[in-house]
Design a protein around this motif. Structure first.
Motif, PDB file in Angstrom:
ATOM      1  N   GLY A   1      13.628  64.996  55.314  1.00  0.00           N
ATOM      2  CA  GLY A   1      12.618  64.925  56.361  1.00  0.00           C
ATOM      3  C   GLY A   1      12.803  66.017  57.408  1.00  0.00           C
ATOM      4  N   ARG A   2      14.037  66.423  57.610  1.00  0.00           N
ATOM      5  CA  ARG A   2      14.308  67.501  58.571  1.00  0.00           C
ATOM      6  C   ARG A   2      13.694  68.822  58.101  1.00  0.00           C
ATOM      7  NH1 ARG A   2      18.851  66.608  62.204  1.00  0.00           N
ATOM      8  NH2 ARG A   2      19.631  64.481  61.971  1.00  0.00           N
ATOM      9  N   LEU A   3      13.656  69.023  56.800  1.00  0.00           N
ATOM     10  CA  LEU A   3      13.062  70.242  56.252  1.00  0.00           C
ATOM     11  C   LEU A   3      11.558  70.269  56.504  1.00  0.00           C
ATOM     12  CD1 LEU A   3      14.963  70.360  52.846  1.00  0.00           C
ATOM     13  CD2 LEU A   3      15.420  71.768  54.864  1.00  0.00           C
ATOM     14  N   LYS A   4      10.901  69.145  56.262  1.00  0.00           N
ATOM     15  CA  LYS A   4       9.461  69.062  56.528  1.00  0.00           C
ATOM     16  C   LYS A   4       9.169  69.305  58.006  1.00  0.00           C
ATOM     17  CE  LYS A   4       8.368  65.650  52.921  1.00  0.00           C
ATOM     18  NZ  LYS A   4       7.844  64.282  52.673  1.00  0.00           N
ATOM     19  N   ALA A   5       9.946  68.632  58.849  1.00  0.00           N
ATOM     20  CA  ALA A   5       9.732  68.777  60.293  1.00  0.00           C
ATOM     21  C   ALA A   5       9.976  70.214  60.729  1.00  0.00           C
ATOM     22  CB  ALA A   5      10.653  67.823  61.048  1.00  0.00           C
ATOM     23  N   GLY A   6      11.044  70.826  60.206  1.00  0.00           N
ATOM     24  CA  GLY A   6      11.350  72.204  60.563  1.00  0.00           C
ATOM     25  C   GLY A   6      10.247  73.153  60.162  1.00  0.00           C
ATOM     26  N   ALA A   7       9.674  72.963  58.971  1.00  0.00           N
ATOM     27  CA  ALA A   7       8.591  73.826  58.499  1.00  0.00           C
ATOM     28  C   ALA A   7       7.340  73.667  59.357  1.00  0.00           C
ATOM     29  CB  ALA A   7       8.277  73.513  57.040  1.00  0.00           C
ATOM     30  N   LEU A   8       7.004  72.431  59.695  1.00  0.00           N
ATOM     31  CA  LEU A   8       5.794  72.173  60.481  1.00  0.00           C
ATOM     32  C   LEU A   8       5.922  72.654  61.920  1.00  0.00           C
ATOM     33  CD1 LEU A   8       4.922  68.608  59.143  1.00  0.00           C
ATOM     34  CD2 LEU A   8       3.625  70.701  58.752  1.00  0.00           C
ATOM     35  N   LYS A   9       7.158  72.670  62.425  1.00  0.00           N
ATOM     36  CA  LYS A   9       7.371  73.056  63.822  1.00  0.00           C
ATOM     37  C   LYS A   9       7.608  74.553  64.003  1.00  0.00           C
ATOM     38  CE  LYS A   9      10.879  70.340  64.484  1.00  0.00           C
ATOM     39  NZ  LYS A   9      12.016  69.700  65.168  1.00  0.00           N
ATOM     40  N   ARG A  10       7.826  75.264  62.916  1.00  0.00           N
ATOM     41  CA  ARG A  10       8.272  76.656  63.020  1.00  0.00           C
ATOM     42  C   ARG A  10       7.317  77.525  63.840  1.00  0.00           C
ATOM     43  NH1 ARG A  10      12.947  79.178  63.257  1.00  0.00           N
ATOM     44  NH2 ARG A  10      12.875  81.299  62.454  1.00  0.00           N
ATOM     45  N   TYR A  11       6.033  77.440  63.548  1.00  0.00           N
ATOM     46  CA  TYR A  11       5.039  78.244  64.259  1.00  0.00           C
ATOM     47  C   TYR A  11       5.057  77.931  65.748  1.00  0.00           C
ATOM     48  CZ  TYR A  11       0.419  79.920  65.739  1.00  0.00           C
ATOM     49  OH  TYR A  11      -0.605  80.542  66.408  1.00  0.00           O
ATOM     50  N   PHE A  12       5.099  76.650  66.068  1.00  0.00           N
ATOM     51  CA  PHE A  12       5.028  76.239  67.473  1.00  0.00           C
ATOM     52  C   PHE A  12       6.290  76.612  68.243  1.00  0.00           C
ATOM     53  CE2 PHE A  12       2.382  73.354  64.975  1.00  0.00           C
ATOM     54  CZ  PHE A  12       1.157  73.586  65.581  1.00  0.00           C
ATOM     55  N   ARG A  13       7.398  76.774  67.528  1.00  0.00           N
ATOM     56  CA  ARG A  13       8.627  77.184  68.186  1.00  0.00           C
ATOM     57  C   ARG A  13       8.556  78.653  68.612  1.00  0.00           C
ATOM     58  NH1 ARG A  13      13.820  76.012  68.961  1.00  0.00           N
ATOM     59  NH2 ARG A  13      15.400  77.632  68.780  1.00  0.00           N
ATOM     60  N   LEU A  14       7.940  79.465  67.777  1.00  0.00           N
ATOM     61  CA  LEU A  14       7.925  80.910  68.023  1.00  0.00           C
ATOM     62  C   LEU A  14       6.817  81.349  68.975  1.00  0.00           C
ATOM     63  CD1 LEU A  14       8.525  82.167  64.357  1.00  0.00           C
ATOM     64  CD2 LEU A  14      10.203  82.116  66.207  1.00  0.00           C
ATOM     65  N   ILE A  15       5.683  80.658  68.965  1.00  0.00           N
ATOM     66  CA  ILE A  15       4.469  81.188  69.573  1.00  0.00           C
ATOM     67  C   ILE A  15       4.473  81.306  71.107  1.00  0.00           C
ATOM     68  CG2 ILE A  15       3.197  79.004  69.705  1.00  0.00           C
ATOM     69  CD1 ILE A  15       1.828  82.450  68.727  1.00  0.00           C
ATOM     70  N   PRO A  16       4.984  80.337  71.899  1.00  0.00           N
ATOM     71  CA  PRO A  16       4.807  80.444  73.350  1.00  0.00           C
ATOM     72  C   PRO A  16       5.381  81.723  73.959  1.00  0.00           C
ATOM     73  CG  PRO A  16       5.485  78.228  72.768  1.00  0.00           C
ATOM     74  CD  PRO A  16       5.640  79.069  71.537  1.00  0.00           C
ATOM     75  N   ALA A  17       6.597  82.082  73.566  1.00  0.00           N
ATOM     76  CA  ALA A  17       7.216  83.277  74.131  1.00  0.00           C
ATOM     77  C   ALA A  17       6.489  84.541  73.683  1.00  0.00           C
ATOM     78  CB  ALA A  17       8.693  83.347  73.726  1.00  0.00           C
ATOM     79  N   ILE A  18       6.077  84.594  72.426  1.00  0.00           N
ATOM     80  CA  ILE A  18       5.334  85.760  71.926  1.00  0.00           C
ATOM     81  C   ILE A  18       4.049  85.953  72.718  1.00  0.00           C
ATOM     82  CG2 ILE A  18       4.017  86.650  69.953  1.00  0.00           C
ATOM     83  CD1 ILE A  18       6.083  85.362  68.120  1.00  0.00           C
ATOM     84  N   LEU A  19       3.298  84.888  72.900  1.00  0.00           N
ATOM     85  CA  LEU A  19       2.024  84.968  73.618  1.00  0.00           C
ATOM     86  C   LEU A  19       2.229  85.377  75.064  1.00  0.00           C
ATOM     87  CD1 LEU A  19      -1.028  84.529  73.719  1.00  0.00           C
ATOM     88  CD2 LEU A  19      -0.608  82.104  74.173  1.00  0.00           C
TER      89      LEU A  19
END
Length: 390
Positions: free
Chosen positions: A86-104
């Protein structure tokens, strides 16, 4: 496995190397090209440094390889410790949201700087002899639509980096992460999984070698998390992992320009394989640190841990500061103070600004990504609970 603070410390070192690379390329370009025509010292000492392992500390390509390997290592660490898919699924789904705020946020800052005409890199490049590299960045009319596309979509799909040059690595951090999550999910408990890993590495070598960095870190994570007997054997003689680390340091320090280096410590290596040397070096440095208590102690010291905490923000923020503040400062004072003194003072001030901004970003901006991650995770858990209830 113990808490691996030293991996964060190594990651921080990689981010610092990228910053040093871009500062050196901006003001001492000959340290990269190794050509006298680009030298800014009478003695050409930057060229001599560039032909030695001291080149490691500003080897940008080597730093990217290190950053990718370290990132690949931590992606599935919790999975191999718990075997919770389940951690793998959660990690995959969260990956985009983890990276995006600082980039934007950083790209919007860059948009403001460009709109105000604050980028001075093209002017400075004429005096620093770094025209082939420094002069081309951000020399176009900024558009808000372009900033939003690059930040939200482009940098993830194809590494768009018109506004912030460092974003070319985002596809590896994003798609590479999704691929290793998938590999762990499908074959993470299969005894023959290393065959799958080998295929992934071979494909990356044939298509895009930078994906190999994420994959190599992932393989190291699996091995050091699950092969307890072999790891103990490897760690039994401390000189072995230390030697592995030093060999990795040597390969990672190979000059990024990728030309023949006769008479130097790299004279025995064919010039055509610079990126392969850097990737292999990053892998060996990580493997060495994982097996050596002394190296783990070193990279767990406060300066490295601090750099590790701010590494993502440091990576994203440093270049706009160089192109705006560092170039402005140089243009104002190099005719008065002289080249060397101006660059020296400039480096101290630029470093202070970059570290301060990165610290603020880490404290106030990156938590936005963590907040979004948690919301996504809560939604996933809520759906699981409903599904089980049914």
């Amino acid at each position: 496995m113990r808490k691996l603070d030293y991996i964060d410390g190594l990651k921080g070192m990689g981010a610092l190397m990228v910053y040093l690379c871009h500062f050196v390329f901006a003001f001492y370009y000959a340290a990269y090209t190794l050509l006298e025509e680009h030298a800014n010292t009478a003695s050409g000492i930057e060229i001599r440094i560039g032909r030695t392992p001291l080149n490691f500390f500003y080897n940008g390509n080597g730093a990217v390889c290190l950053f990718l390997v370290f990132s690949g290592f931590v992606l599935c660490l919790s999975y191999f410790r718990t075997r919770d898919r389940g951690r793998l699924k959660a990690g995959a789904l969260k990956r985009y949201f983890r990276l995006i705020p600082a980039i934007l946020a950083v790209n919007l800052l860059i948009f403001v700087f460009m709109s105000l005409g604050l980028y001075r890199n093209a002017e400075a490049a004429v005096f620093t002899k770094s025209i082939p590299w420094l002069s081309g960045f951000n020399q176009f009319e900024p558009k808000l639509s372009g900033v939003l596309y690059e930040s939200l979509i482009g940098c993830f799909l194809r590494g768009s980096n018109d506004y912030n040059g460092v974003l070319w690595t985002i596809p590896y951090l994003f798609w590479g992460a999704l691929l290793v999550y998938l590999a762990a999910y499908l074959v993470g408990e299969n005894k023959l999984r290393y065959i799958t890993y080998g295929v992934m590495l071979l494909v990356s070598l044939k298509t895009d070698i930078y994906f190999a960095g994420i994959f190599l870190g992932f393989v190291l994570c699996d091995f050091f998390s699950t092969q307890e007997r072999l790891v103990k054997l490897y760690r039994r003689t401390p000189l072995v992992p230390l030697a592995v680390f030093l060999l990795g340091f040597y390969l990672t320090s190979y000059p990024s320009i990728g030309t023949e280096q006769p008479g130097s410590v790299y004279g025995c290596l064919p010039a055509a394989y610079a990126v392969i040397y850097h990737m292999a070096g990053a892998f060996l440095m990580t493997a060495g640190a994982l097996g050596c208590d002394w190296l783990q102690w070193l990279f767990s010291r406060r300066p490295f841990l601090y750099l590790g905490r701010i590494s993502y923000s440091l990576y994203l923020l440093h270049f706009p500061v160089i192109a705006v503040f560092s170039c402005w400062f140089f243009l104002k004072l190099h005719g008065i103070l002289g080249y060397g003194l101006t660059v020296g003072i400039n480096f101290i001030l630029t470093t202070a600004i970059v570290l301060a901004l990165s610290t603020l970003s880490r404290r106030y901006l990156e938590p936005a990504g963590s907040f979004v991650e948690k919301q996504v995770e809560k939604r996933i858990l809520r759906k699981k609970s409903k599904h089980r209830g049914v």
